[in-house]
Design a protein around this motif. Structure first.
Motif, PDB file in Angstrom:
ATOM      1  N   ALA A  97       1.855   6.749   6.096  1.00 40.34           N
ATOM      2  CA  ALA A  97       2.778   5.959   5.283  1.00 40.34           C
ATOM      3  C   ALA A  97       3.246   4.740   6.061  1.00 40.34           C
ATOM      4  CB  ALA A  97       3.973   6.812   4.883  1.00 40.34           C
ATOM      5  N   LEU A  98       3.543   3.656   5.342  1.00 37.33           N
ATOM      6  CA  LEU A  98       3.988   2.430   5.995  1.00 37.33           C
ATOM      7  C   LEU A  98       5.473   2.214   5.739  1.00 37.33           C
ATOM      8  CD1 LEU A  98       1.209  -0.166   5.081  1.00 37.33           C
ATOM      9  CD2 LEU A  98       1.392   1.236   7.135  1.00 37.33           C
ATOM     10  N   GLU A  99       6.120   1.685   6.728  1.00 40.68           N
ATOM     11  CA  GLU A  99       7.497   1.239   6.552  1.00 40.68           C
ATOM     12  C   GLU A  99       7.446  -0.243   6.211  1.00 40.68           C
ATOM     13  OE1 GLU A  99      10.604   2.520   6.865  1.00 40.68           O
ATOM     14  OE2 GLU A  99       9.831   4.565   6.991  1.00 40.68           O
ATOM     15  N   ILE A 100       7.657  -0.575   4.948  1.00 45.17           N
ATOM     16  CA  ILE A 100       7.668  -1.989   4.573  1.00 45.17           C
ATOM     17  C   ILE A 100       9.065  -2.320   4.083  1.00 45.17           C
ATOM     18  CG2 ILE A 100       6.578  -3.794   3.188  1.00 45.17           C
ATOM     19  CD1 ILE A 100       4.190  -2.003   2.806  1.00 45.17           C
ATOM     20  N   GLN A 101       9.749  -3.117   4.854  1.00 49.15           N
ATOM     21  CA  GLN A 101      11.154  -3.370   4.517  1.00 49.15           C
ATOM     22  C   GLN A 101      11.294  -4.308   3.328  1.00 49.15           C
ATOM     23  OE1 GLN A 101      12.418  -4.660   8.330  1.00 49.15           O
ATOM     24  NE2 GLN A 101      12.694  -2.572   9.088  1.00 49.15           N
ATOM     25  N   GLN A 102      10.436  -5.326   3.287  1.00 47.07           N
ATOM     26  CA  GLN A 102      10.677  -6.400   2.331  1.00 47.07           C
ATOM     27  C   GLN A 102      10.002  -6.185   0.986  1.00 47.07           C
ATOM     28  OE1 GLN A 102       8.553  -6.343   4.840  1.00 47.07           O
ATOM     29  NE2 GLN A 102       7.308  -8.178   5.015  1.00 47.07           N
ATOM     30  N   LEU A 103       9.266  -5.075   0.857  1.00 48.89           N
ATOM     31  CA  LEU A 103       8.479  -4.877  -0.349  1.00 48.89           C
ATOM     32  C   LEU A 103       8.577  -3.416  -0.775  1.00 48.89           C
ATOM     33  CD1 LEU A 103       6.684  -7.097  -1.646  1.00 48.89           C
ATOM     34  CD2 LEU A 103       4.731  -6.039  -0.539  1.00 48.89           C
ATOM     35  N   LYS A 104       8.759  -3.210  -2.073  1.00 48.90           N
ATOM     36  CA  LYS A 104       8.825  -1.838  -2.569  1.00 48.90           C
ATOM     37  C   LYS A 104       7.404  -1.331  -2.805  1.00 48.90           C
ATOM     38  CE  LYS A 104      10.376   0.612  -6.691  1.00 48.90           C
ATOM     39  NZ  LYS A 104       9.236   0.322  -7.587  1.00 48.90           N
ATOM     40  N   VAL A 105       7.079  -0.210  -2.194  1.00 50.17           N
ATOM     41  CA  VAL A 105       5.766   0.403  -2.411  1.00 50.17           C
ATOM     42  C   VAL A 105       5.858   1.296  -3.642  1.00 50.17           C
ATOM     43  CG1 VAL A 105       4.006   1.932  -1.462  1.00 50.17           C
ATOM     44  CG2 VAL A 105       5.191   0.328   0.042  1.00 50.17           C
ATOM     45  N   ASP A 106       5.060   0.985  -4.664  1.00 49.28           N
ATOM     46  CA  ASP A 106       5.123   1.749  -5.909  1.00 49.28           C
ATOM     47  C   ASP A 106       4.303   3.026  -5.839  1.00 49.28           C
ATOM     48  OD1 ASP A 106       6.666  -0.160  -7.690  1.00 49.28           O
ATOM     49  OD2 ASP A 106       5.077  -1.455  -6.930  1.00 49.28           O
ATOM     50  N   LEU A 107       3.249   2.983  -5.013  1.00 50.24           N
ATOM     51  CA  LEU A 107       2.375   4.150  -4.935  1.00 50.24           C
ATOM     52  C   LEU A 107       1.737   4.204  -3.554  1.00 50.24           C
ATOM     53  CD1 LEU A 107       1.370   6.395  -6.871  1.00 50.24           C
ATOM     54  CD2 LEU A 107      -0.562   4.916  -7.430  1.00 50.24           C
ATOM     55  N   PHE A 108       1.795   5.376  -2.950  1.00 53.19           N
ATOM     56  CA  PHE A 108       1.152   5.557  -1.646  1.00 53.19           C
ATOM     57  C   PHE A 108       0.022   6.574  -1.807  1.00 53.19           C
ATOM     58  CE2 PHE A 108       1.344   8.132   2.447  1.00 53.19           C
ATOM     59  CZ  PHE A 108       0.411   7.328   3.102  1.00 53.19           C
ATOM     60  N   LEU A 109      -1.204   6.110  -1.581  1.00 54.24           N
ATOM     61  CA  LEU A 109      -2.363   6.990  -1.636  1.00 54.24           C
ATOM     62  C   LEU A 109      -2.779   7.276  -0.201  1.00 54.24           C
ATOM     63  CD1 LEU A 109      -4.352   5.188  -4.493  1.00 54.24           C
ATOM     64  CD2 LEU A 109      -2.793   7.141  -4.701  1.00 54.24           C
ATOM     65  N   GLU A 110      -2.619   8.528   0.198  1.00 58.53           N
ATOM     66  CA  GLU A 110      -2.816   8.879   1.599  1.00 58.53           C
ATOM     67  C   GLU A 110      -4.259   9.301   1.850  1.00 58.53           C
ATOM     68  OE1 GLU A 110      -0.251  12.025   2.849  1.00 58.53           O
ATOM     69  OE2 GLU A 110      -0.967  11.959   4.926  1.00 58.53           O
ATOM     70  N   GLY A 111      -4.905   8.639   2.794  1.00 50.13           N
ATOM     71  CA  GLY A 111      -6.271   9.030   3.142  1.00 50.13           C
ATOM     72  C   GLY A 111      -7.115   7.860   3.577  1.00 50.13           C
ATOM     73  N   HIS A 118       5.066 -13.085  -0.165  1.00 52.32           N
ATOM     74  CA  HIS A 118       4.801 -14.022  -1.259  1.00 52.32           C
ATOM     75  C   HIS A 118       4.373 -13.324  -2.545  1.00 52.32           C
ATOM     76  CE1 HIS A 118       5.224 -17.577   1.311  1.00 52.32           C
ATOM     77  NE2 HIS A 118       4.643 -16.858   2.240  1.00 52.32           N
ATOM     78  N   PHE A 119       4.234 -12.013  -2.498  1.00 49.92           N
ATOM     79  CA  PHE A 119       3.806 -11.283  -3.690  1.00 49.92           C
ATOM     80  C   PHE A 119       4.893 -11.311  -4.757  1.00 49.92           C
ATOM     81  CE2 PHE A 119       3.266  -7.185  -6.011  1.00 49.92           C
ATOM     82  CZ  PHE A 119       2.076  -7.501  -6.626  1.00 49.92           C
ATOM     83  N   LYS A 120       4.510 -11.686  -5.978  1.00 56.24           N
ATOM     84  CA  LYS A 120       5.480 -11.758  -7.084  1.00 56.24           C
ATOM     85  C   LYS A 120       5.058 -10.861  -8.240  1.00 56.24           C
ATOM     86  CE  LYS A 120       6.963 -16.556  -6.315  1.00 56.24           C
ATOM     87  NZ  LYS A 120       6.638 -16.583  -4.884  1.00 56.24           N
ATOM     88  N   GLY A 121       4.006 -10.097  -8.046  1.00 59.38           N
ATOM     89  CA  GLY A 121       3.449  -9.306  -9.137  1.00 59.38           C
ATOM     90  C   GLY A 121       4.204  -8.009  -9.390  1.00 59.38           C
ATOM     91  N   ASP A 122       3.538  -7.095 -10.075  1.00 58.15           N
ATOM     92  CA  ASP A 122       4.199  -5.898 -10.574  1.00 58.15           C
ATOM     93  C   ASP A 122       4.134  -4.705  -9.629  1.00 58.15           C
ATOM     94  OD1 ASP A 122       4.814  -7.170 -12.938  1.00 58.15           O
ATOM     95  OD2 ASP A 122       2.858  -6.679 -13.815  1.00 58.15           O
ATOM     96  N   LYS A 123       2.940  -4.439  -9.096  1.00 61.42           N
ATOM     97  CA  LYS A 123       2.742  -3.155  -8.430  1.00 61.42           C
ATOM     98  C   LYS A 123       2.154  -3.313  -7.042  1.00 61.42           C
ATOM     99  CE  LYS A 123       3.831  -0.886 -12.213  1.00 61.42           C
ATOM    100  NZ  LYS A 123       5.241  -0.511 -12.361  1.00 61.42           N
ATOM    101  N   VAL A 124       2.695  -2.533  -6.126  1.00 62.42           N
ATOM    102  CA  VAL A 124       2.178  -2.492  -4.756  1.00 62.42           C
ATOM    103  C   VAL A 124       1.643  -1.086  -4.481  1.00 62.42           C
ATOM    104  CG1 VAL A 124       2.735  -2.691  -2.301  1.00 62.42           C
ATOM    105  CG2 VAL A 124       3.816  -4.239  -3.957  1.00 62.42           C
ATOM    106  N   ILE A 125       0.374  -1.032  -4.118  1.00 60.69           N
ATOM    107  CA  ILE A 125      -0.256   0.249  -3.784  1.00 60.69           C
ATOM    108  C   ILE A 125      -0.635   0.217  -2.307  1.00 60.69           C
ATOM    109  CG2 ILE A 125      -2.213   1.794  -4.262  1.00 60.69           C
ATOM    110  CD1 ILE A 125      -2.471   0.420  -7.030  1.00 60.69           C
ATOM    111  N   VAL A 126      -0.269   1.257  -1.591  1.00 60.63           N
ATOM    112  CA  VAL A 126      -0.689   1.373  -0.194  1.00 60.63           C
ATOM    113  C   VAL A 126      -1.738   2.480  -0.096  1.00 60.63           C
ATOM    114  CG1 VAL A 126       0.028   2.078   2.134  1.00 60.63           C
ATOM    115  CG2 VAL A 126       1.457   0.498   0.815  1.00 60.63           C
ATOM    116  N   ILE A 127      -2.889   2.136   0.499  1.00 63.36           N
ATOM    117  CA  ILE A 127      -3.905   3.147   0.796  1.00 63.36           C
ATOM    118  C   ILE A 127      -4.046   3.193   2.307  1.00 63.36           C
ATOM    119  CG2 ILE A 127      -6.274   3.934   0.436  1.00 63.36           C
ATOM    120  CD1 ILE A 127      -6.458   2.124  -2.004  1.00 63.36           C
ATOM    121  N   ASN A 128      -3.662   4.309   2.882  1.00 59.31           N
ATOM    122  CA  ASN A 128      -3.634   4.373   4.343  1.00 59.31           C
ATOM    123  C   ASN A 128      -3.569   5.838   4.766  1.00 59.31           C
ATOM    124  OD1 ASN A 128      -3.684   2.709   6.656  1.00 59.31           O
ATOM    125  ND2 ASN A 128      -1.510   3.044   7.029  1.00 59.31           N
ATOM    126  N   ARG A 129      -3.946   6.056   6.027  1.00 57.17           N
ATOM    127  CA  ARG A 129      -3.853   7.431   6.517  1.00 57.17           C
ATOM    128  C   ARG A 129      -2.421   7.825   6.845  1.00 57.17           C
ATOM    129  NH1 ARG A 129      -9.364   8.160  10.004  1.00 57.17           N
ATOM    130  NH2 ARG A 129      -8.718   6.191  10.930  1.00 57.17           N
TER     131      ARG A 129
END
Ligand SMILES: [Zn+2]
Length: 248
Positions: free
Chosen positions: A221-235, A208-219
């Motif tokens: 990386a995630l496989e997200i098929q339906q959403l483009k990850v703009d930035l992955f911060l690992e940790g 349902h996200f319609k906004g601009d940027k998706v940031i993932v913070i995780n130890r």
């Protein structure tokens, strides 16, 4: 992760009118709560003792074996004093400073609220209260009386009083799901933190996200098929939020 990535993330957060953080177990691991699906997590520990968590954390099991359910050996984390970590504290601080930061969490530990966060949706319920499986009356921990088998009982109808947590095979409350959808729809920046997104309905909600940027913070990386990850911060979530906060 490098400092440039942090500066980019910080700029997006500065510019956002509304930030939604969709969080999972990884948000609380730095408080000492085990990540349920990690190596040393609670469910792994249950499996080591030949207990199947899906069988035990389950409505039918409570109904059929309440004496076993309520007399399980307490796990390590329930005996420790769990405190909010940097992740909870910094998000609450940003909210308090006037930023619209909304939390949708899969955790049941209440640590965001303890850190002072106002806007929190607990998709999987919470461990702060219990309710009667017969009549639905809500009980605080000190209000529940236990029978001779140590089973918490409703004082009106003797129904089993169970934790207000969404167990395996159960769905989040419809109102919590709707509120989550409405919230995600309005967000400019979506932060997905400390979750593998493997649990329903997490996967579907972020659609349902319609906004601009998706940031993932995780130890990992995630496989997200339906959403483009703009930035992955690992940790670790708390550590990375602390580094971001230091830039503000
Ligand atoms: Zn009752």
């Amino acid at each position: 992760m490098n400092i440039e990535q942090l500066h980019i993330a910080n700029q997006w957060l500065e510019e956002a009118n509304m930030i939604v953080l969709f969080g999972g177990a990884g948000v609380s691991t730095e408080s000492g709560l085990p990540d349920y699906r990690s190596q040393d997590g609670q469910y792994s520990r249950m499996e080591q003792t030949n207990e199947d968590p899906k069988k035990i954390m389950n409505r039918r099991y409570i109904m059929q074996h309440p004496e076993k359910f309520f007399n399980r050996a307490p796990n390590q984390s329930s005996q420790m004093l769990i405190e909010p970590n940097d992740a909870h504290k910094i998000l609450a601080k940003w909210e308090k400073s006037g930023k619209d930061v909304r939390i949708i969490t899969q955790n049941v530990d209440g640590l965001h609220q303890r850190a002072g966060h106002r806007f929190v949706i607990e998709l999987h319920g919470n461990g702060r209260t219990s309710y009667c499986m017969t009549c639905g009356r809500v009980y605080l921990p000190n209000e529940v009386e236990r029978d001779e088998q140590n089973i918490p009982r409703c004082h009106v109808d003797q129904g089993i009083v169970r934790p207000s947590v969404v167990f395996f095979g159960e769905n989040p409350k419809a109102e919590d799901l709707q509120k989550s959808i409405d919230t995600i729809k309005q967000a400019d920046v979506l932060i997905i933190a400390g979750t593998s997104l493997s649990v329903y309905p997490a996967k579907n909600l972020i659609n349902h996200f319609k906004g601009d940027k998706v940031i993932v913070i995780n130890r990992e990386a995630l496989e997200i098929q339906q959403l483009k990850v703009d930035l992955f911060l690992e940790g670790n979530v708390g550590q990375i939020l602390a580094e971001l906060d230091a830039l503000r």
